[in-house]
Design a protein around this motif. Structure first.
Motif, mmCIF file in Angstrom:
data_model
loop_
_atom_site.group_PDB
_atom_site.id
_atom_site.type_symbol
_atom_site.label_atom_id
_atom_site.label_comp_id
_atom_site.label_asym_id
_atom_site.label_seq_id
_atom_site.Cartn_x
_atom_site.Cartn_y
_atom_site.Cartn_z
ATOM 1 N N LEU A 53 74.997 87.366 33.087
ATOM 2 C CA LEU A 53 75.050 87.484 34.546
ATOM 3 C C LEU A 53 73.690 87.175 35.166
ATOM 4 C CD1 LEU A 53 77.306 90.640 34.972
ATOM 5 C CD2 LEU A 53 77.930 88.247 35.349
ATOM 6 N N TRP A 54 72.619 87.571 34.505
ATOM 7 C CA TRP A 54 71.286 87.256 35.019
ATOM 8 C C TRP A 54 71.080 85.739 35.083
ATOM 9 C CZ3 TRP A 54 67.155 89.346 37.345
ATOM 10 C CH2 TRP A 54 65.970 88.622 37.330
ATOM 11 N N CYS A 55 71.439 85.054 34.019
ATOM 12 C CA CYS A 55 71.267 83.599 33.989
ATOM 13 C C CYS A 55 72.090 82.927 35.088
ATOM 14 C CB CYS A 55 71.669 83.050 32.624
ATOM 15 S SG CYS A 55 70.522 83.499 31.290
ATOM 16 N N ILE A 56 73.300 83.419 35.301
ATOM 17 C CA ILE A 56 74.156 82.850 36.341
ATOM 18 C C ILE A 56 73.551 83.065 37.720
ATOM 19 C CG2 ILE A 56 76.400 83.126 37.490
ATOM 20 C CD1 ILE A 56 77.553 83.710 34.665
ATOM 21 N N TRP A 57 72.963 84.231 37.945
ATOM 22 C CA TRP A 57 72.379 84.550 39.257
ATOM 23 C C TRP A 57 71.010 83.904 39.462
ATOM 24 C CZ3 TRP A 57 67.985 87.734 40.411
ATOM 25 C CH2 TRP A 57 67.818 87.996 41.771
ATOM 26 N N VAL A 59 81.229 78.913 33.897
ATOM 27 C CA VAL A 59 80.778 79.952 34.825
ATOM 28 C C VAL A 59 81.839 80.104 35.906
ATOM 29 C CG1 VAL A 59 79.030 80.595 36.529
ATOM 30 C CG2 VAL A 59 78.348 79.468 34.385
ATOM 31 N N THR A 60 82.351 81.321 36.075
ATOM 32 C CA THR A 60 83.430 81.556 37.028
ATOM 33 C C THR A 60 82.899 82.121 38.346
ATOM 34 O OG1 THR A 60 83.825 83.827 36.302
ATOM 35 C CG2 THR A 60 84.970 82.063 35.095
ATOM 36 N N LEU A 61 83.727 82.004 39.368
ATOM 37 C CA LEU A 61 83.373 82.567 40.668
ATOM 38 C C LEU A 61 83.225 84.080 40.570
ATOM 39 C CD1 LEU A 61 82.924 82.311 43.706
ATOM 40 C CD2 LEU A 61 85.415 82.392 44.010
ATOM 41 N N ALA A 62 84.095 84.717 39.796
ATOM 42 C CA ALA A 62 84.015 86.172 39.627
ATOM 43 C C ALA A 62 82.679 86.576 39.006
ATOM 44 C CB ALA A 62 85.170 86.661 38.759
ATOM 45 N N GLU A 63 82.195 85.793 38.049
ATOM 46 C CA GLU A 63 80.899 86.092 37.434
ATOM 47 C C GLU A 63 79.771 85.923 38.452
ATOM 48 O OE1 GLU A 63 81.053 85.082 32.718
ATOM 49 O OE2 GLU A 63 81.211 83.359 34.072
ATOM 50 N N ARG A 64 79.853 84.901 39.270
ATOM 51 C CA ARG A 64 78.819 84.698 40.293
ATOM 52 C C ARG A 64 78.786 85.883 41.265
ATOM 53 N NH1 ARG A 64 76.687 79.712 39.745
ATOM 54 N NH2 ARG A 64 78.010 78.019 38.961
ATOM 55 N N GLN A 65 79.956 86.356 41.643
ATOM 56 C CA GLN A 65 80.024 87.473 42.572
ATOM 57 C C GLN A 65 79.492 88.752 41.944
ATOM 58 O OE1 GLN A 65 84.219 87.241 43.469
ATOM 59 N NE2 GLN A 65 83.882 85.919 45.265
ATOM 60 N N GLU A 66 79.853 89.000 40.681
ATOM 61 C CA GLU A 66 79.373 90.195 39.981
ATOM 62 C C GLU A 66 77.860 90.142 39.779
ATOM 63 O OE1 GLU A 66 79.319 93.825 37.802
ATOM 64 O OE2 GLU A 66 80.568 92.945 39.361
ATOM 65 N N ALA A 67 77.347 88.953 39.456
ATOM 66 C CA ALA A 67 75.910 88.787 39.261
ATOM 67 C C ALA A 67 75.156 89.065 40.559
ATOM 68 C CB ALA A 67 75.610 87.375 38.763
ATOM 69 N N LEU A 78 69.154 81.497 37.394
ATOM 70 C CA LEU A 78 68.784 80.134 37.023
ATOM 71 C C LEU A 78 69.372 79.126 38.009
ATOM 72 C CD1 LEU A 78 68.940 80.323 33.144
ATOM 73 C CD2 LEU A 78 67.110 80.982 34.715
ATOM 74 N N SER A 79 69.338 77.880 37.642
ATOM 75 C CA SER A 79 69.749 76.803 38.546
ATOM 76 C C SER A 79 71.112 77.074 39.172
ATOM 77 C CB SER A 79 69.800 75.476 37.765
ATOM 78 O OG SER A 79 70.330 74.455 38.558
ATOM 79 N N SER A 80 71.199 76.916 40.488
ATOM 80 C CA SER A 80 72.470 77.137 41.192
ATOM 81 C C SER A 80 73.523 76.113 40.801
ATOM 82 C CB SER A 80 72.234 77.093 42.704
ATOM 83 O OG SER A 80 71.719 75.830 43.088
ATOM 84 N N SER A 81 73.088 75.033 40.150
ATOM 85 C CA SER A 81 74.036 73.999 39.718
ATOM 86 C C SER A 81 74.686 74.321 38.374
ATOM 87 C CB SER A 81 73.316 72.644 39.615
ATOM 88 O OG SER A 81 72.247 72.714 38.683
ATOM 89 N N LEU A 82 74.271 75.421 37.725
ATOM 90 C CA LEU A 82 74.767 75.767 36.395
ATOM 91 C C LEU A 82 76.277 75.966 36.406
ATOM 92 C CD1 LEU A 82 73.526 76.310 33.559
ATOM 93 C CD2 LEU A 82 73.605 78.745 34.124
ATOM 94 N N ARG A 83 76.975 75.233 35.538
ATOM 95 C CA ARG A 83 78.436 75.283 35.495
ATOM 96 C C ARG A 83 78.972 75.749 34.148
ATOM 97 N NH1 ARG A 83 80.159 69.364 37.044
ATOM 98 N NH2 ARG A 83 82.201 70.273 37.428
ATOM 99 N N VAL A 84 78.224 75.513 33.084
ATOM 100 C CA VAL A 84 78.647 75.919 31.735
ATOM 101 C C VAL A 84 77.475 76.605 31.054
ATOM 102 C CG1 VAL A 84 79.474 75.149 29.479
ATOM 103 C CG2 VAL A 84 80.296 74.014 31.555
ATOM 104 N N LEU A 85 77.668 77.851 30.636
ATOM 105 C CA LEU A 85 76.631 78.626 29.957
ATOM 106 C C LEU A 85 77.152 79.081 28.605
ATOM 107 C CD1 LEU A 85 73.885 80.070 29.906
ATOM 108 C CD2 LEU A 85 74.964 81.978 31.150
ATOM 109 N N ASP A 86 76.451 78.723 27.563
ATOM 110 C CA ASP A 86 76.857 79.072 26.187
ATOM 111 C C ASP A 86 78.288 78.633 25.914
ATOM 112 O OD1 ASP A 86 74.348 80.104 25.844
ATOM 113 O OD2 ASP A 86 74.948 82.179 26.158
ATOM 114 N N PHE A 87 78.614 77.415 26.373
ATOM 115 C CA PHE A 87 79.902 76.766 26.134
ATOM 116 C C PHE A 87 81.074 77.486 26.793
ATOM 117 C CE2 PHE A 87 77.134 75.957 22.419
ATOM 118 C CZ PHE A 87 76.865 74.623 22.674
ATOM 119 N N GLU A 88 80.785 78.298 27.805
ATOM 120 C CA GLU A 88 81.834 78.940 28.589
ATOM 121 C C GLU A 88 81.617 78.641 30.058
ATOM 122 O OE1 GLU A 88 82.344 83.088 27.861
ATOM 123 O OE2 GLU A 88 82.324 82.876 25.678
#
Length: 238
Positions: free
Chosen positions: A132-136, A150-158, A138-148
């Motif tokens: 969640l830290w990396c999603i919040w 990035v979901t909208l729900a994760e962005r909101q939780e982060a 790091l780069s706002s363009s990040l779409r795939v983290l550790d081969f998974e």
């Protein structure tokens, strides 16, 4: 082994599975990134897997470079101004390295085009709320983290975890940022592209071990390609 202009000129360059021009410098026991100006910025992808690199830095300006593969090294720190030299980096694979703290990833937030990042099997991924830290952060363009994806729900939780309603950092975010980074100060680059080095196209006979490692990298790239296809399909559906 020292990363010299001769090693660069004698290493294979080819069109890889994702249609990029790739320079393969893997499995050379390289300890320090240097002299990459000798590539003349002619490559879309750079494979530095299976070496002994400890610091991700000391690049010349490589505007063409999109994909950087550094799995199976000893990287523990990222140079602070790395994004200035790799302005169009899209994919960064740091699997199986030694990045230890979330704050050591701070330089990655300055990349405008970074969409795919792998930190698999680094100590940092065991930190609480690391994904969640990396999603919040790091780069706002990040779409795939550790081969998974990035979901909208994760962005909101982060955002809920690390940012207050008025946009300030939470105590949790500040505690993470207070850790002293081990990233090095900017260093001088040995070459800039186009300094007059004549690079001859070269090829060498591949050993069975080299072929096996190339297959491993090919599988990694296929996994990245599959994840990106899933993301694009999801976006089309939305």
């Amino acid at each position: 082994m020292k990363l010299t202009a001769d090693l660069i000129s004698n290493s294979p360059t080819y069109i890889n599975a994702i249609k990029d021009r790739e320079l393969n410098l893997s499995d050379n026991n390289i300890a320090v990134i240097e002299n990459l100006g000798a590539t003349r910025d002619l490559n879309d992808s750079l494979n530095l897997c299976h070496n002994c690199i400890r610091i991700l830095g000391n690049f010349p300006t490589l505007a063409r470079l999109k994909c950087l593969y550094l799995a199976d090294n000893r990287i523990a720190a990222v140079e602070r101004d790395l994004s200035q030299f790799l302005p169009n980096l899209h994919t960064l694979v740091l699997s199986n390295n030694d990045v230890g703290d979330l704050v050591d990833l701070e330089p990655l937030r300055l990349f405008d085009s970074l969409e795919i990042l792998s930190l698999v099997n680094n100590p940092v991924v065991s930190k609480t709320n690391a994904r969640l830290w990396c999603i919040w952060r790091l780069s706002s363009s990040l779409r795939v983290l550790d081969f998974e994806r990035v979901t909208l729900a994760e962005r909101q939780e982060a955002k809920r975890l690390f940012e207050t309603k008025d946009g300030a950092y939470t105590d949790l975010a500040n505690s993470i940022l207070s850790v002293k980074s081990s990233a090095p100060a900017p260093t001088a680059n040995t070459f800039e592209p186009g300094e007059g080095l004549d690079l001859a196209a070269s090829s060498k006979e591949k050993t069975a071990e080299e072929l096996q490692k190339e297959q491993s990298i090919a599988e990694l790239k296929a996994k990245i390609r599959d994840e990106m296809a899933k993301v694009e399909a999801m976006e089309e559906f939305i």
